[in-house]
Enzyme design. Structure first.
Site, PDB file in Angstrom:
ATOM      1  N   ASP A  18      -0.091  45.313  53.409  1.00 60.15           N
ATOM      2  CA  ASP A  18       0.816  46.348  53.904  1.00 60.15           C
ATOM      3  C   ASP A  18       0.107  47.707  53.958  1.00 60.15           C
ATOM      4  OD1 ASP A  18       3.823  46.967  54.366  1.00 60.15           O
ATOM      5  OD2 ASP A  18       3.191  48.501  52.938  1.00 60.15           O
ATOM      6  N   GLU A  22      -2.244  45.301  58.013  1.00 57.78           N
ATOM      7  CA  GLU A  22      -1.366  46.159  58.803  1.00 57.78           C
ATOM      8  C   GLU A  22      -2.120  47.473  58.996  1.00 57.78           C
ATOM      9  OE1 GLU A  22       3.039  48.213  58.941  1.00 57.78           O
ATOM     10  OE2 GLU A  22       1.943  48.106  57.063  1.00 57.78           O
TER      11      GLU A  22
HETATM   12  C1  NOJ Z   1       5.073  48.569  56.383  1.00 56.10           C
HETATM   13  C2  NOJ Z   1       6.164  47.560  56.260  1.00 56.10           C
HETATM   14  O1  NOJ Z   1       6.088  46.665  57.337  1.00 56.10           O
HETATM   15  C3  NOJ Z   1       7.454  48.331  56.211  1.00 56.10           C
HETATM   16  O2  NOJ Z   1       8.570  47.490  56.297  1.00 56.10           O
HETATM   17  C4  NOJ Z   1       7.479  49.166  54.964  1.00 56.10           C
HETATM   18  O3  NOJ Z   1       8.630  49.987  54.974  1.00 56.10           O
HETATM   19  C5  NOJ Z   1       6.247  50.062  54.863  1.00 56.10           C
HETATM   20  N1  NOJ Z   1       5.042  49.403  55.217  1.00 56.10           N
HETATM   21  C6  NOJ Z   1       6.097  50.596  53.454  1.00 56.10           C
HETATM   22  O4  NOJ Z   1       5.710  49.578  52.579  1.00 56.10           O
END
Ligand code: NOJ
Length: 545
Positions: free
Chosen positions: A211, A261
């Site tokens: 993430d 991500e």
């Molecule tokens: C990316 C995640 O996909 C999202 O859902 C989340 O709110 C943020 N990162 C913070 O962790």
């Protein structure tokens, strides 16, 4: 029993061309009837996922969490949230899926933890300057009495990313208040995350999604943000690559993979995360955000392949996820690209048009070289739901002062059976988010027997994608980029893969002739016999020579 696709030298590693299905556990299926999806619900639906034809499941965080941000606020990585099940059940689920030929990817959230995490509680209980506080970013405030936040950064969810505690210090949280950022310059933070990776690889997971992967490292001085400053105080800092190199060494011991991500507009900077000793893959947000426009889509595809080629990583193709507007809704609007900043309540939407385009986009993305991510409910053609304002839980909505609709509209509990309460989600009480009145009309059971449904299209496309060697990654071919554009009229995207496969998408505004072919494998809507491909439609064809 479906077999795990082999990874020996005759085929490329599974993750180079996998179809990976994202499970948002809270909303997938409710096994115990309490209104929240859970692991029992997923286990019961594994046959559905086998029939759909996916290679792996990515689970959004299923760990102990107060759910201040849908589980992206982790209180303990070694405990499954009791709302979802328990650790032994997760182990069972991983093993059962694997038996059925489906691998598991878990989600790790290294930028921050929950404010209920043991470390953060200890930090709050300890004094300013204590070793416990050094695991986070605690600072004194500015102004005469320290009443002004330590710097001028803006939270990803809006507002200041600083919260002041009783003794007057402030702590940093790039997201919600309940998500304190960790200090990645601290060796214990690195050590703990490496242990967490081992913990889950030991339990048989095949991969880890990372993430907010480009946000972990911070300039230790936490300076004000001056636009254009390089390096940025907290985005894409060079220190990150050392962290991911040590993670890669761990993953390699388990034959595990990473998907990062990484939202970065700069292709060269993005590709650095995919060097052979770093992450295996990263999500393709440029494609996800791309408008339904032939020129822009073609550029997004070309840029993606060009940026991945030098580092030998496969591309990923993503149309939606748990953070963005559902595809059939987005493509049915005047503005068909995705932009967080542009989200407002009440945007006019033509769902019929959006669904038609989403069907074509499914065939486009499933024909491109690389791995593909599907988000639960995408295969049912679910639209973005309007959630009554008093039921919205997403901190993005709450922190925007109610202006941003937030992300709950794409997180609504799935409809499984048209005739059951709550569209067969499994609940005996109202699910945690309300389902729209029309939800039952999207139910998987009815779509499964309807040849014209979105579910049937996805099943057939995934079946062909697996069966046709022309869609597969080739061993030794590092770019996986076997795509050649065919000369075509304006508004037509047409390309070949190997073994005579052709994908053609018509965005020209009027019916168009199909490229030369011997066989039609699949079309996103039935053709009318004129030999023309209607507007907003895609086809998979084969040419024998
Ligand atoms: C990316 C995640 O996909 C999202 O859902 C989340 O709110 C943020 N990162 C913070 O962790």
């Amino acid at each position: 029993m479906a077999a795990i696709r082999p990874t020996e030298a005759t085929t490329a590693p599974w993750w180079r061309d996998a179809a990976i299905y994202q499970v948002y556990v809270r909303s997938f299926a409710d096994g115990d009837g309490d209104g929240t999806g859970d692991l029992a619900g997923v286990r019961a639906r594994l046959p559905y996922l086998v029939e759909l034809g996916v290679d792996a499941l990515w689970f959004t965080p299923w760990y102990l969490s107060p759910l201040a941000d849908g589980g992206y606020d982790v209180a303990d990585y070694r405990v499954i949230d009791p709302a979802f099940g328990h650790l032994a059940e997760a182990e069972k689920l991983i093993a059962e899926a694997r038996e059925l030929g489906i691998r598991t990817i878990v989600d790790i959230v290294p930028n921050h933890v929950s404010d209920r995490h043991g470390w953060f509680r200890a930090a709050l209980a300890a004094a300013p300057g204590s070793p416990e506080r050094e695991l986070f970013h605690f600072r004194e405030g500015r102004g005469e009495n320290g009443e002004i936040p330590p710097n001028d950064w803006v939270s990803e969810f809006g507002g200041t990313p600083w919260t002041r505690i009783d003794d007057g210090q402030w702590y940093l949280h790039l997201f919600a208040q309940g998500q304190p950022d960790l200090n990645w310059a601290h060796p214990a933070v690195r050590q703990e995350h490496e242990d967490v990776l081992r913990f889950w690889f030991e339990r048989g997971v095949a991969g880890v999604r990372i993430d907010s992967a480009a946000l972990l490292a911070k300039d230790p001085a936490l300076p004000d943000f001056v636009k254009g400053t390089d390096p940025h105080p907290y985005v894409d800092r060079d220190e990150l690559h050392d962290i991911y190199r040590s993670w890669r060494a761990i993953a390699d011991r388990y034959d595990g993979i990473f998907v990062g991500e990484v939202w970065l507009p700069d292709s060269e900077r993005f590709a650095r995360y995919l060097r052979p000793d770093e992450l295996h893959t990263a999500f393709n947000f440029n494609f996800l955000a791309c408008p339904w426009d032939p020129g822009l889509l073609r550029s997004a595809i070309d840029d993606t392949l060009a940026e991945h080629a030098p580092v030998g990583a496969p591309a990923t193709w993503v149309l939606c996820n748990h953070d963005v507007t559902r595809t059939v809704t987005r493509y049915g609007r005047e503005e068909t690209g995705f932009d967080f900043a542009a989200k407002v309540f009440g945007t006019p939407t033509d769902l019929e048009l959006g669904t038609r385009r989403a069907r074509a986009a499914a065939l486009l993305s499933l024909a491109l070289p690389g791995a593909v991510y599907l988000y639960q409910g995408e295969e049912l053609g679910l639209p973005e739901a309007d959630i009554p304002r008093d039921r919205i839980e997403d901190p993005m909505h709450l922190r925007s002062g109610g202006v941003d609709p937030g992300r709950d509209g794409c997180r609504v509990p799935l409809p499984w059976s048209a005739d059951e309460p709550y569209a067969g989600f499994g609940s005996t009480v109202e699910p945690w988010l309300p389902q729209p009145a029309a939800w039952a009309s999207y139910a998987a059971d009815e779509q499964g027997t309807d040849p014209g449904s979105m579910l049937t299209l996805y099943r057939e496309a995934l079946r062909l994608r697996r069966a046709e060697p022309g869609f597969a990654a080739t061993p030794g071919e590092t770019s996986d980029g076997r795509l050649n554009w065919l000369p075509s009229a304006p508004g037509i995207l047409a390309f070949t893969r190997t073994h005579g496969l052709i994908c053609v998408v018509n965005l020209s505004g009027s019916p168009a002739p199909l490229p030369e072919h011997d066989e039609i494998l699949l079309t996103s809507v039935p053709l009318d016999g004129s030999g023309l491909l209607p507007d907003d439609t895609a086809a998979w064809l084969r040419r024998k020579r």
